[in-house]
Design an enzyme around this catalytic site. Structure first.
Site, PDB file in Angstrom:
ATOM      1  N   ASP A  55      30.607  18.876  72.555  1.00  0.00           N
ATOM      2  CA  ASP A  55      30.382  20.143  73.245  1.00  0.00           C
ATOM      3  C   ASP A  55      29.405  20.927  72.375  1.00  0.00           C
ATOM      4  O   ASP A  55      29.738  21.337  71.261  1.00  0.00           O
ATOM      5  CB  ASP A  55      31.736  20.868  73.375  1.00  0.00           C
ATOM      6  CG  ASP A  55      31.614  22.267  73.959  1.00  0.00           C
ATOM      7  OD1 ASP A  55      30.489  22.733  74.185  1.00  0.00           O
ATOM      8  OD2 ASP A  55      32.676  22.887  74.184  1.00  0.00           O
ATOM      9  N   TRP A 112      38.295  25.699  71.921  1.00  0.00           N
ATOM     10  CA  TRP A 112      37.563  24.902  72.910  1.00  0.00           C
ATOM     11  C   TRP A 112      37.850  23.409  72.770  1.00  0.00           C
ATOM     12  O   TRP A 112      37.916  22.696  73.769  1.00  0.00           O
ATOM     13  CB  TRP A 112      36.064  25.206  72.847  1.00  0.00           C
ATOM     14  CG  TRP A 112      35.796  26.649  73.150  1.00  0.00           C
ATOM     15  CD1 TRP A 112      35.287  27.581  72.302  1.00  0.00           C
ATOM     16  CD2 TRP A 112      36.084  27.347  74.376  1.00  0.00           C
ATOM     17  NE1 TRP A 112      35.234  28.803  72.919  1.00  0.00           N
ATOM     18  CE2 TRP A 112      35.711  28.690  74.175  1.00  0.00           C
ATOM     19  CE3 TRP A 112      36.622  26.972  75.605  1.00  0.00           C
ATOM     20  CZ2 TRP A 112      35.856  29.664  75.186  1.00  0.00           C
ATOM     21  CZ3 TRP A 112      36.767  27.931  76.604  1.00  0.00           C
ATOM     22  CH2 TRP A 112      36.381  29.252  76.383  1.00  0.00           C
ATOM     23  N   LYS A 118      24.505  30.760  76.646  1.00  0.00           N
ATOM     24  CA  LYS A 118      24.356  31.281  75.286  1.00  0.00           C
ATOM     25  C   LYS A 118      22.914  31.118  74.802  1.00  0.00           C
ATOM     26  O   LYS A 118      22.256  32.092  74.455  1.00  0.00           O
ATOM     27  CB  LYS A 118      25.327  30.579  74.349  1.00  0.00           C
ATOM     28  CG  LYS A 118      26.779  30.775  74.818  1.00  0.00           C
ATOM     29  CD  LYS A 118      27.708  29.797  74.162  1.00  0.00           C
ATOM     30  CE  LYS A 118      29.018  29.649  74.888  1.00  0.00           C
ATOM     31  NZ  LYS A 118      29.796  30.879  75.072  1.00  0.00           N
TER      32      LYS A 118
HETATM   33  C1  LIG Z   1      32.010  25.904  72.665  1.00  0.00           C
HETATM   34  C2  LIG Z   1      32.410  26.300  74.057  1.00  0.00           C
HETATM   35  N1  LIG Z   1      32.795  25.344  74.917  1.00  0.00           N
HETATM   36  C3  LIG Z   1      33.162  25.645  76.169  1.00  0.00           C
HETATM   37  C4  LIG Z   1      33.173  26.947  76.620  1.00  0.00           C
HETATM   38  C5  LIG Z   1      33.606  27.234  78.014  1.00  0.00           C
HETATM   39  O1  LIG Z   1      32.475  27.433  78.761  1.00  0.00           O
HETATM   40  P1  LIG Z   1      32.489  27.983  80.244  1.00  0.00           P
HETATM   41  O2  LIG Z   1      32.901  29.404  80.187  1.00  0.00           O
HETATM   42  O3  LIG Z   1      31.071  27.765  80.665  1.00  0.00           O
HETATM   43  O4  LIG Z   1      33.431  27.139  81.019  1.00  0.00           O
HETATM   44  C6  LIG Z   1      32.759  27.974  75.770  1.00  0.00           C
HETATM   45  C7  LIG Z   1      32.737  29.363  76.241  1.00  0.00           C
HETATM   46  O5  LIG Z   1      32.435  30.299  75.553  1.00  0.00           O
HETATM   47  C8  LIG Z   1      32.381  27.635  74.450  1.00  0.00           C
HETATM   48  O6  LIG Z   1      31.995  28.595  73.600  1.00  0.00           O
END
Ligand SMILES: Cc1ncc(COP(=O)(O)O)c(C=O)c1O
Length: 375
Positions: A171, A102, A195
């Site tokens: 994030d 991520w 989550k």
């Molecule tokens: C830490 C983290 N950031 C970003 C994301 C991406 O999120 P999204 O699927 O809402 O775009 C995720 C998805 O699991 C994640 O775990």
């Protein structure tokens, strides 16, 4: 009705009390004769719902007055771009700490938009199984970016890098409200809700007001919808917000409050995570993949004794694959679902977000003990 224990990394289990409350209000929300799903977002019925959700975020996260709280769409992934488009505008240069998928995706998106990315630390050398230590960041960076909890790798920061006057962006998708967090230490925080907060469909963004540029000062070509200003000026109502998801989010926040707020969540989460890690660390069949000092309370990847680090032996790999598949299948039959690991780590992964109970984790450990004895 029998409910399973759901260890999904997201979307994830929600508190049963919340689901019951939403179900009870489904056809007639508090005497309005309509479901929240059907309400106009500009109606007198809906406004208090979104206002309450914001007030609860502010209360539970202790958000300082000079921060905006926004409910946006496009998931965490859209924030990878929005952060760069809105914050990477002065020197067009940012520092990223690379701790897995991520963080890498976020850095790639910034690069794509013309922001020069410096990867100032990385844990790639050990397949992202730890959080690198970065004491102090200096330089002409517009922001420093971290992924605070790495959902796939199962790692979490136990410290914050000192970035001085450079805004720290984090994030917090997979750890939001799992523990107390000092918002004032950050320039911007964001979290996809699916989550710890709500079903999928809304992204919480908390940003220090002075960091929000005018729409025309964002990186060239930034669409109106991707400028924070558009949403901050309109209280997340520039266009139709994900109304129902925000309503569930508010309901989840009240559940968190009833259960002790961020402190209460930390206590609950630590108890669950300790239970699982203690078992993993004492098992000669299973092992955790992450280093002590970097372990997530939310996402726990683990391997079996059949996983041999670095092995390319086909027989070994085939056995590993077979045993993992067997684990996942038998766990599912026992009512423990979504335990398949991410392909980048292998093995299994138990995501034990706020809504997961200690009973759920105990049921998992009991199953693991039985599985180890039989295999
Ligand atoms: C830490 C983290 N950031 C970003 C994301 C991406 O999120 P999204 O699927 O809402 O775009 C995720 C998805 O699991 C994640 O775990």
């Amino acid at each position: 009705m029998s409910r399973v224990y759901n260890f999904s990394a997201g979307p994830s289990c929600l508190p049963e009390e919340v689901l019951n409350e939403c179900a009870a209000e489904m056809l007639d929300y508090q005497g309005t004769g309509q479901s929240v799903m059907e309400m106009s977002h500009r109606s007198k019925y809906y406004e208090p719902i979104i206002q309450d959700a914001e007030a609860m975020v502010r209360k539970l996260m202790n958000v300082p007055e000079n921060y905006k709280v926004m409910f946006l769409q496009g998931g965490g992934s859209t924030q990878f771009a929005m952060v760069a488009q809105n914050l990477g505008i002065k020197n067009k240069k940012a520092a990223y700490i690379e701790t897995g998928v991520w963080a890498k995706k976020a850095a790639a998106e910034a690069k794509k938009l013309g922001v020069a990315v410096d990867v100032i630390a990385s844990s790639k050398d050990k397949n992202y199984s730890y959080i690198p230590k970065v004491e102090k960041v200096t330089g002409d960076y517009d922001y420093v970016y971290i992924c605070f909890n790495n959902t796939i790798m199962g790692t979490h920061y136990e410290y914050l890098p000192d970035t001085g006057n450079i805004p720290l962006v984090a994030d917090i998708s997979s750890c939001v409200l799992s523990e107390p967090l000092d918002v004032s230490k950050f320039g911007l925080l964001f979290a996809g809700a699916q989550k710890n907060l709500a079903p999928a469909g809304v992204t919480l963004v908390i940003v220090r007001e002075d960091l929000i540029p005018e729409v025309e000062d964002c990186l060239p070509g930034t669409p109106t919808m991707l400028a924070y200003k558009t949403h901050s000026e309109n209280d997340s109502m520039y266009n139709t917000p994900p109304c129902y998801t925000i309503y569930v989010l508010g309901t989840v926040l009240h559940w968190i409050e009833k259960n002790g707020g961020a402190e209460g969540m930390l206590k609950r989460n630590k108890e669950k995570a300790d239970y699982l890690y203690n078992f993993l660390d004492s098992s000669d069949f299973f092992r955790a993949t992450t280093e002590v000092g970097s372990r997530s309370l939310m996402n726990v990847p683990f391997l079996t004794k059949y996983s041999v680090a670095g092995s390319t032996d086909e027989a070994v790999l085939a056995k590993e694959k077979e045993i993992n598949a067997k684990f996942v299948k038998e766990a599912e039959a026992a009512g423990l679902i979504n335990l398949k690991g991410h392909r980048l780590v292998g093995g299994m992964r138990a995501s034990i977000y706020n809504a997961m109970s200690l009973e759920g984790v105990k049921a998992l450990v009991e199953f693991m003990k039985k599985f180890a004895a039989e295999n």
